[in-house]
Design an enzyme around this catalytic site. Structure first.
Site, PDB file in Angstrom:
ATOM      1  N   LYS A 121       1.440   3.970   1.532  1.00  0.00           N
ATOM      2  CA  LYS A 121       2.540   4.733   2.571  1.00  0.00           C
ATOM      3  C   LYS A 121       3.681   3.228   2.922  1.00  0.00           C
ATOM      4  CE  LYS A 121      -0.694   5.367   5.523  1.00  0.00           C
ATOM      5  NZ  LYS A 121      -2.485   4.596   4.304  1.00  0.00           N
ATOM      6  N   LYS A 122       3.248   2.099   3.118  1.00  0.00           N
ATOM      7  CA  LYS A 122       4.852   1.070   3.387  1.00  0.00           C
ATOM      8  C   LYS A 122       5.921   1.403   2.705  1.00  0.00           C
ATOM      9  CE  LYS A 122       0.689  -0.991   5.288  1.00  0.00           C
ATOM     10  NZ  LYS A 122       0.315  -0.153   4.989  1.00  0.00           N
ATOM     11  N   LEU A 123       6.975   0.892   2.994  1.00  0.00           N
ATOM     12  CA  LEU A 123       7.892   0.913   2.699  1.00  0.00           C
ATOM     13  C   LEU A 123       9.090   0.389   1.381  1.00  0.00           C
ATOM     14  CD1 LEU A 123       9.007  -1.293   6.162  1.00  0.00           C
ATOM     15  CD2 LEU A 123       9.102   1.675   5.551  1.00  0.00           C
ATOM     16  N   GLU A 155       0.875  -1.023  -0.081  1.00  0.00           N
ATOM     17  CA  GLU A 155       0.108   0.215  -0.093  1.00  0.00           C
ATOM     18  C   GLU A 155       1.320   1.235  -0.014  1.00  0.00           C
ATOM     19  OE1 GLU A 155      -1.666   3.240   2.305  1.00  0.00           O
ATOM     20  OE2 GLU A 155      -0.374   2.126   2.856  1.00  0.00           O
TER      21      GLU A 155
END
Length: 402
Positions: free
Chosen positions: A209-211, A207
């Protein structure tokens, strides 16, 4: 029922830095070139957008990166976790243990797949699931233990694997160890293994906002269980010819971008870790704040940089600090994460009278000011100064006694 904890400062209109970054990593010309290449070849009506060649390559690369036998792509981490749980065929009374401090997604997945969600306390230092409290709530009805590598701090899975072997289900054997690694992609567990290699199944989210991210959505499951991998592949493609399934496939463009992001993941994580360690160093002298543990060798990826205010500030004092940061300094922050049953009515109804007092207390002290590895040094310095000054302001009102 306690009031729903604030997750966003009351004044957000004039924030200079948002409550959280909209994208966890970043794209380069390599990702843009991958997309252009996919667009060009998919414009041919004979080729189209069939994703198999790209998703298969992405899966192979991800499996090799994590040292897992199998990797299976999905259109999101949430649907991936749902399908892992679906494979267990949970029946009424089957229990899945999870930490009370969590994102709501894993808990809703358990409920949605027919399991009984059993909540356990977090470890006071890492806020990951506490193995001692897990054993307290473990019963002969436990089918799975769902462990979240919370906010980038890799949990030690070994105590849970031991617990599962010591407390087998009378029909299904040892409870399955399912790992939510949505916020810890590229991390290493305390045993030295890359996240994704331990446990029965590990679920990743890509998603926004993930790394690492694949156009804002996407997911992956790693496992050494051939039967699970085969079942997941049919579940995401309408169940094959004789079983239930839906369309949960990752697109060709997502997989192409994912391949590039994966090659850059360690570098993006290293930048995040460096920024988090620098922030910790700058805030060490702020006596009122408990800082996140500092680990090396990618055991903590700092998806969030967690701060805990003194116990005497819990609730109102923490909320005041968040609002002072926002109103006076333009610094956004978020409570990541509140206790799920305090903020989500369905989870509250499902868990009935379950209470986790340690989780409630820790969550009431928690805030996570905005952090991103691409913040310029001047912005980071201003944020750290704001945290120090805002904390001093609240200390004059609330004191610092624990």
């Amino acid at each position: 029922m306690p009031t729903n904890p604030a997750t966003v400062p009351r004044t957000a209109a004039n924030l200079r830095w948002p409550v959280e970054p909209a994208q966890g990593g970043w794209y380069t010309e390599d990702e843009h070139e991958a997309v252009r290449r996919v667009l060009a070849e998919s414009d041919d009506w004979r080729t189209g957008w069939r994703p198999a060649s790209y998703t298969g390559t992405f899966e192979d690369a991800f499996a090799a990166y994590t040292a897992a036998a199998h990797a299976v792509t999905f259109n999101s981490g949430g649907t991936a976790l749902e399908m892992v749980l679906h494979h267990l065929r949970l029946t009424p009374g089957d229990e899945v243990i999870s930490c009370a401090i969590n994102f709501v997604g894993p808990h809703l997945a358990v409920i949605g797949q027919g399991g009984s969600l059993i909540l356990a306390e977090p470890d006071p230092l890492t806020l990951n699931l506490d193995p001692v409290d897990t054993e307290r709530v473990l019963t002969t009805r436990t089918r799975a233990i769902l462990i979240t590598h919370w906010n980038g701090a890799a949990a030690d899975l070994r105590p849970f694997l031991t617990l599962a072997e010591r407390h087998p289900h009378p029909v299904h054997g040892p409870p399955r160890i399912i790992v939510d690694a949505a916020r810890c992609c590229g991390g290493r567990t305390p045993s030295g293994q890359v996240v994704g290699a331990e446990g029965w199944a590990t679920v990743f989210s890509f998603e926004s906002k993930k790394l690492m991210t694949t156009f804002g959505q996407g997911g992956m499951v790693t496992t050494d269980d051939q039967a699970l991998a085969d079942r997941l592949r049919t579940l995401r493609t309408y169940g094959g010819r004789d079983r239930w399934g839906v369309n949960q496939m990752m697109t060709k463009a997502q997989a192409a971008v994912g391949l590039v992001q994966l090659t850059r993941l360690d570098g993006m994580n290293a930048a995040r870790i460096d920024r988090a360690h620098r922030r910790t160093q700058r805030l060490t002298h702020v006596a009122e704040l408990a800082l996140p543990p500092t680990w090396h060798d990618r055991q903590h990826l700092y998806y969030r940089h967690n701060l805990l205010v003194p116990a005497s500030w819990a609730g109102d004092g923490r909320d005041q600090l968040m609002n002072v940061l926002a109103e006076r300094y333009g610094v956004g922050s978020i409570v990541s994460d509140p206790v799920t049953y305090l903020g989500h009515r369905l989870i509250r109804r499902h868990t009935n009278d379950q209470r986790c007092p340690r989780a409630e207390h820790l969550a009431s002290r928690l805030l996570c000011p905005c952090l991103h590895p691409r913040m310029v040094p001047g912005d980071e310095a201003a944020i750290c100064d704001a945290i120090q000054q805002a904390t001093e302001h609240i200390a004059r009102t609330h004191g610092t006694t624990e």
